[in-house]
Design an enzyme around this catalytic site. Structure first.
Site, PDB file in Angstrom:
ATOM      1  N   HIS A   1      -9.998   0.416  -0.442  1.00  0.00           N
ATOM      2  CA  HIS A   1      -9.802   1.246   0.743  1.00  0.00           C
ATOM      3  C   HIS A   1     -11.068   1.143   1.607  1.00  0.00           C
ATOM      4  CE1 HIS A   1      -6.359   3.144  -1.219  1.00  0.00           C
ATOM      5  NE2 HIS A   1      -6.138   3.866  -0.124  1.00  0.00           N
TER       6      HIS A   1
ATOM      7  N   GLY B   1     -10.136   7.367  -2.012  1.00  0.00           N
ATOM      8  CA  GLY B   1     -10.780   8.660  -1.839  1.00  0.00           C
ATOM      9  C   GLY B   1     -11.583   8.684  -0.555  1.00  0.00           C
TER      10      GLY B   1
ATOM     11  N   ASP C   1       1.380   9.206  -6.054  1.00  0.00           N
ATOM     12  CA  ASP C   1       1.279  10.662  -5.895  1.00  0.00           C
ATOM     13  C   ASP C   1       1.449  11.104  -4.447  1.00  0.00           C
ATOM     14  OD1 ASP C   1      -1.093   9.423  -5.236  1.00  0.00           O
ATOM     15  OD2 ASP C   1      -2.397  10.878  -6.208  1.00  0.00           O
TER      16      ASP C   1
ATOM     17  N   HIS D   1       0.858  -1.194   0.000  1.00  0.00           N
ATOM     18  CA  HIS D   1       0.000   0.000   0.000  1.00  0.00           C
ATOM     19  C   HIS D   1       0.892   1.241   0.000  1.00  0.00           C
ATOM     20  CE1 HIS D   1      -4.161   1.632   1.121  1.00  0.00           C
ATOM     21  NE2 HIS D   1      -3.387   2.702   0.983  1.00  0.00           N
TER      22      HIS D   1
ATOM     23  N   GLU E   1     -10.899   2.815   7.167  1.00  0.00           N
ATOM     24  CA  GLU E   1      -9.915   3.823   7.540  1.00  0.00           C
ATOM     25  C   GLU E   1     -10.629   4.973   8.237  1.00  0.00           C
ATOM     26  OE1 GLU E   1      -6.446   6.623   5.497  1.00  0.00           O
ATOM     27  OE2 GLU E   1      -8.022   5.760   4.254  1.00  0.00           O
TER      28      GLU E   1
END
Length: 382
Positions: free
Chosen positions: A220, A193, A35, A31, A223
């Protein structure tokens, strides 16, 4: 972020755990965002080349500190806003190729032997590039970085994960892109996102397409939004791995008075979701420093990494965003060793966990486990 821990030599081990020995240890990262890992000096160079004039400073050290300070917001939404600057300078073929090459070089110099690096092609179209051109440039940079690293004596294998933005409506198109480049270096798919208000079930068509083409994917989840996002990711979307997944701890109850850091957690009760994740050996892509920065956990001491590791979940150590966290895989391991007293046997297990969970063929995974990871840790363990 705390200073690097002092030298630690767990009983029965030859080599102490220090920043230098941790860099020598073979590591696996699943992971890591392209960017989110740029060199500050590269951002400044690319901004000048492209005419981007919005950087807060053109001093590399100050810029690096700005990213860390801005990311320490305790909020995933605020954390994600720092990416505006990095994405802005990654809009040409040359910039994408350079960033990808440097990413591989930096990981290899830190002792990473296998990496899966993810990025969202749809964010790099502002100057007229096509999705295929974007992916092609990044893969070319990865290839160049692997050759450069090998020439410097650092063997590394890099796979690419293409990411769809969960708030957008291009996930099926990005899934098709992943399948189209599967023979050229793309090993899987991801959605990323802001989690709140953007459930993974909005992208079921993409996941159906990936399954129909036998393509692996991570999501994702767990989180910022919590346990419901994990349940959706595995129960409805069929995720092979969980990006972060830290909030699975919300489905685990420890007996009163039991220290979560204890070696024995006898009597722990797992709910349906936690049991499913553990029983199915669904890998957790845990990112300790990032999880503190985004507010997923209050601090490293309260991170559930150790509890999940002791309960034998398939935990892995990851960087997430090296620029925003001013971190490396070696640093993440050092922080965990300092906080939880881990030794080389633990880090070998975490690395093997990650390699078992990689999205490359079984024989390639075993080559790295038997030929690189185990011999490397055997030297450290003694």
């Amino acid at each position: 972020m705390s200073a690097d821990p002092a030298s630690i030599t767990p009983a029965g081990q030859t080599e102490p755990i220090t920043p230098s020995t941790l860099r020598l240890a073979p590591k696996v990262v699943l992971h890591d965002h392209l960017d989110g890992g740029l060199r500050p000096a590269t951002i400044i160079d690319l901004a000048r080349e492209s005419g981007y004039a919005e950087l807060p400073t053109e001093d590399p050290e100050q810029l690096g500190r700005w990213f860390v300070d801005s990311a320490n917001a305790g909020s995933l939404v605020q954390y994600l806003r720092t990416f505006g600057h990095t994405v802005a300078v990654m809009q040409t073929l040359g910039a994408l190729r350079r960033v990808a090459r440097e990413c591989v070089e930096d990981l290899a110099a830190d002792g990473v032997v296998y990496a899966e690096v993810r990025f969202a092609p749809e964010l790099h179209l502002e100057q007229g590039l096509t999705l295929d051109e974007v992916v092609g440039a990044v893969l070319a940079g990865f290839d160049e970085g692997q050759r450069t690293a090998a020439a410097a004596g650092h063997r590394i294998v890099v796979g690419c994960l293409v990411t769809a933005m969960r708030h957008a409506a291009r996930s099926t198109e990005i899934a098709e892109l992943a399948v189209r480049f599967r023979c050229d270096g793309v090993v899987g798919f991801d959605i990323a996102g802001a989690e709140a208000g953007n459930p993974p079930t909005r992208h079921l068509d993409a996941f159906d397409y990936l399954r129909a083409h036998c393509m692996r994917y991570t999501i994702h989840a767990g989180e910022a939004f919590g346990l419901p996002s994990i349940k959706e990711a595995i129960g409805y979307c069929g995720a092979d791995r969980l990006g972060h997944g830290v909030r699975v701890i919300d489905d685990i109850t420890l007996p009163p008075g039991v220290d979560p850091a204890a070696d024995s957690l006898a009597g722990a009760r797992l709910g349906d979701v936690a049991n499913y994740v553990r029983d199915k050996r669904i890998p957790l892509e845990l990112c300790p420093s990032s999880n503190v920065q985004t507010g997923a956990v209050a601090d490293l001491a309260s991170h559930p990494f150790n509890t999940l590791a002791r309960l034998r979940f398939r935990v892995t150590v990851n960087t997430d965003n090296r620029l925003m966290g001013d971190t490396t895989m070696s640093r993440e391991c050092a922080l965990l060793a300092d906080q939880f007293g881990y030794g080389w046997n633990d880090f070998e297990r975490f690395a093997v966990n990650a390699m078992k969970s990689a999205f490359i063929p079984f024989d390639k995974r075993m080559e790295l486990i038997d030929g690189v990871l185990k011999p490397g840790y055997a030297v450290l363990i003694g």
